[in-house]
Design a protein around this motif. Structure first.
Motif, PDB file in Angstrom:
ATOM      1  N   ASN A  84       0.832  -1.204   0.000  1.00 12.27           N
ATOM      2  CA  ASN A  84       0.000   0.000   0.000  1.00 12.27           C
ATOM      3  C   ASN A  84       0.868   1.256   0.000  1.00 12.27           C
ATOM      4  N   ASN A  85       1.947   1.221   0.788  1.00  7.12           N
ATOM      5  CA  ASN A  85       2.849   2.372   0.835  1.00  7.12           C
ATOM      6  C   ASN A  85       3.577   2.547  -0.496  1.00  7.12           C
ATOM      7  N   TYR A  87       2.449   1.604  -3.387  1.00  8.05           N
ATOM      8  CA  TYR A  87       1.455   2.040  -4.370  1.00  8.05           C
ATOM      9  C   TYR A  87       1.194   3.544  -4.244  1.00  8.05           C
ATOM     10  N   ARG A  88       1.044   4.000  -3.012  1.00  8.51           N
ATOM     11  CA  ARG A  88       0.791   5.434  -2.817  1.00  8.51           C
ATOM     12  C   ARG A  88       1.955   6.273  -3.345  1.00  8.51           C
ATOM     13  N   LYS A  89       3.166   5.801  -3.107  1.00  8.56           N
ATOM     14  CA  LYS A  89       4.327   6.530  -3.617  1.00  8.56           C
ATOM     15  C   LYS A  89       4.344   6.481  -5.135  1.00  8.56           C
ATOM     16  N   LYS A  92       1.823   8.914  -6.415  1.00 11.28           N
ATOM     17  CA  LYS A  92       2.303  10.275  -6.176  1.00 11.28           C
ATOM     18  C   LYS A  92       3.309  10.694  -7.235  1.00 11.28           C
TER      19      LYS A  92
END
Length: 217
Positions: A84-85, A87-89, A92
């Motif tokens: 999840n981390n 993916y968010r990066k 972004k």
């Protein structure tokens, strides 16, 4: 000092950490450093970005320990947080996912145990570079399935749940990823030779995470 309770399960450790034994969280960090490192590198993040994502993941997992009830495997649970981390990066930075195509499943292991000492293989940086470069050229949908199944040892069901795809897709994407790599990677290489997280980096991650949880950040 590393806690001596290495015989404890992750559920045992989580329970004791929640009761105030924060130092035991170091066991969690050291156990899953290599696993999370491989996941981060599978997203094509460099060493520094992967390390930062690992630290963020361990902090997130610590803050969510009360939500872990032992119903699922801890490894799967913390990998999901890492993904999840990542993916968010990825979003972004406006990265785009590559589309994967389904192929027939032949369920044949790509790697076989070689019996060679992993510590010696870690020192073979030329080999590591060849493998990492080969994997980096594979479309993400294939690469992440390969990482979860072949490198981190998750089963088909766990991988399917993490990626929100069918088990059939896991199998076909894994088979396709092997086909892409087969001409560049020798079959005798062990999965543990890929994306090794060297112990010289492990201490830094441990120190950072324990410092953060100790200050209640």
């Amino acid at each position: 000092m590393i806690p001596s309770d290495h015989h404890l399960t992750e559920t045992d450790i989580a329970g004791r950490v929640l009761k105030g034994e924060k130092s035991l969280y170091e066991i969690i960090v050291r156990r899953f450093n290599p696993c999370l490192y491989r996941v981060g590198r599978s997203y094509n993040y460099n060493h520094e970005d992967t390390r930062d994502l690992m630290q963020e993941t361990f902090i997130d997992a610590y803050r969510s320990l009360h939500q872990f009830e032992g119903r699922s495997d801890f490894k799967t649970w913390i990998i999901r947080i890492m993904m999840n981390n990542c993916y968010r990066k990825r979003v972004k930075l406006s990265f785009k996912y590559e589309m994967a195509q389904d192929i027939n499943d032949h369920a044949k292991p790509m790697f076989t145990a070689s019996g060679r000492d992993t510590g010696q293989m870690v020192q073979n940086w030329e080999l590591g570079g060849i493998i990492e470069n080969a994997l980096s050229r594979i479309p993400f949908d294939y690469r992440i399935v390969f990482s979860l199944r072949e490198i981190n040892g998750l089963n088909v069901s766990e991988t399917a749940k993490l990626l929100s795809i069918s088990e059939a897709n896991v199998k076909t994407r894994l088979n396709r990823s092997k086909a892409m790599l087969r001409n560049e990677i020798e079959k005798t290489y062990c999965p543990s030779e890929l994306f090794e997280f060297n112990l010289i980096h492990c201490d830094a991650v441990v120190d950072h995470v324990l410092s953060r949880i100790g200050s209640n950040e």
